[in-house]
Scaffold this motif. Structure first.
Motif, short mmCIF file in Angstrom:
data_model
loop_
_atom_site.label_atom_id
_atom_site.label_comp_id
_atom_site.label_asym_id
_atom_site.label_seq_id
_atom_site.Cartn_x
_atom_site.Cartn_y
_atom_site.Cartn_z
N THR A 109 4.37 5.64 3.55
CA THR A 109 3.62 6.84 3.88
C THR A 109 4.29 8.08 3.30
O THR A 109 5.48 8.30 3.49
N GLU A 124 -3.70 10.46 -4.53
CA GLU A 124 -4.40 9.17 -4.61
C GLU A 124 -4.96 8.96 -6.02
O GLU A 124 -4.83 7.88 -6.60
N SER A 141 -5.64 7.59 0.95
CA SER A 141 -5.21 8.86 1.51
C SER A 141 -6.01 9.11 2.78
O SER A 141 -7.11 8.58 2.94
N SER A 178 1.73 0.62 5.18
CA SER A 178 1.93 1.41 3.98
C SER A 178 3.27 2.13 3.92
O SER A 178 3.88 2.42 4.94
N LEU A 214 0.24 5.26 1.15
CA LEU A 214 -0.65 6.12 1.93
C LEU A 214 -0.19 7.57 1.76
O LEU A 214 0.96 7.89 2.06
N MET A 254 -3.41 2.09 9.00
CA MET A 254 -3.03 2.60 7.67
C MET A 254 -1.52 2.82 7.61
O MET A 254 -0.86 2.42 6.66
N LYS A 285 0.82 -1.21 0.00
CA LYS A 285 0.00 0.00 0.00
C LYS A 285 0.85 1.26 0.00
O LYS A 285 1.93 1.29 0.56
#
Length: 134
Positions: free
Chosen positions: A78, A22, A36, A76, A8, A72, A6
């Protein structure tokens, strides 16, 4: 090295920059999972942000601001879009963060928002390239 599951994108209100990022990642790297979020999400996206994304063929009208969670972050890569509100800056809550330092489109005119959009597009394309090289 395993490819990330992922990506983020975070900012304070999750109504502009992170939503554009995103949208771009969904378009240019549909094989990657993207989300996001924000530390203080607004109730809806900035309407002009939706408009400038439509100009480049990306519809983000169905995207909604979401609150940032530890789950999240833990799952992810980030990316912090930039912080105008230092007390709520997502980078304060994330140890390993990529920081792009992009201006907030809130209360900006459409020309400035287009510049921000194009800067985000370039950053997203560079990020995709780095992920693909892993």
């Amino acid at each position: 090295m395993a490819k990330p599951e992922k990506v983020l994108f975070v900012c304070v209100e999750n109504a502009g920059r992170s939503q554009m990022a995103e949208g771009f990642l969904r378009k240019f790297a549909p094989h990657l999972d993207v989300i996001s979020a924000g530390t203080k999400p607004r109730s809806q996206l900035i309407p002009t942000v939706i408009d400038v994304m439509k100009e480049v063929g990306i519809d983000i009208t169905e995207q909604k601001p979401k609150e940032l969670t530890n789950e999240m972050i833990s799952q992810s890569i980030t990316v912090n879009m930039g912080c105008m509100d230092k007390e709520s800056c997502p980078a304060l809550f994330v140890n390993d963060v990529i920081d792009w330092n992009i201006s907030d489109p809130k209360d900006k005119d459409i020309e400035k928002i287009r510049e921000i959009r194009d800067q985000i597009k370039n950053e997203v394309l560079n990020l995709i390239k780095k992920i693909e090289e892993q």
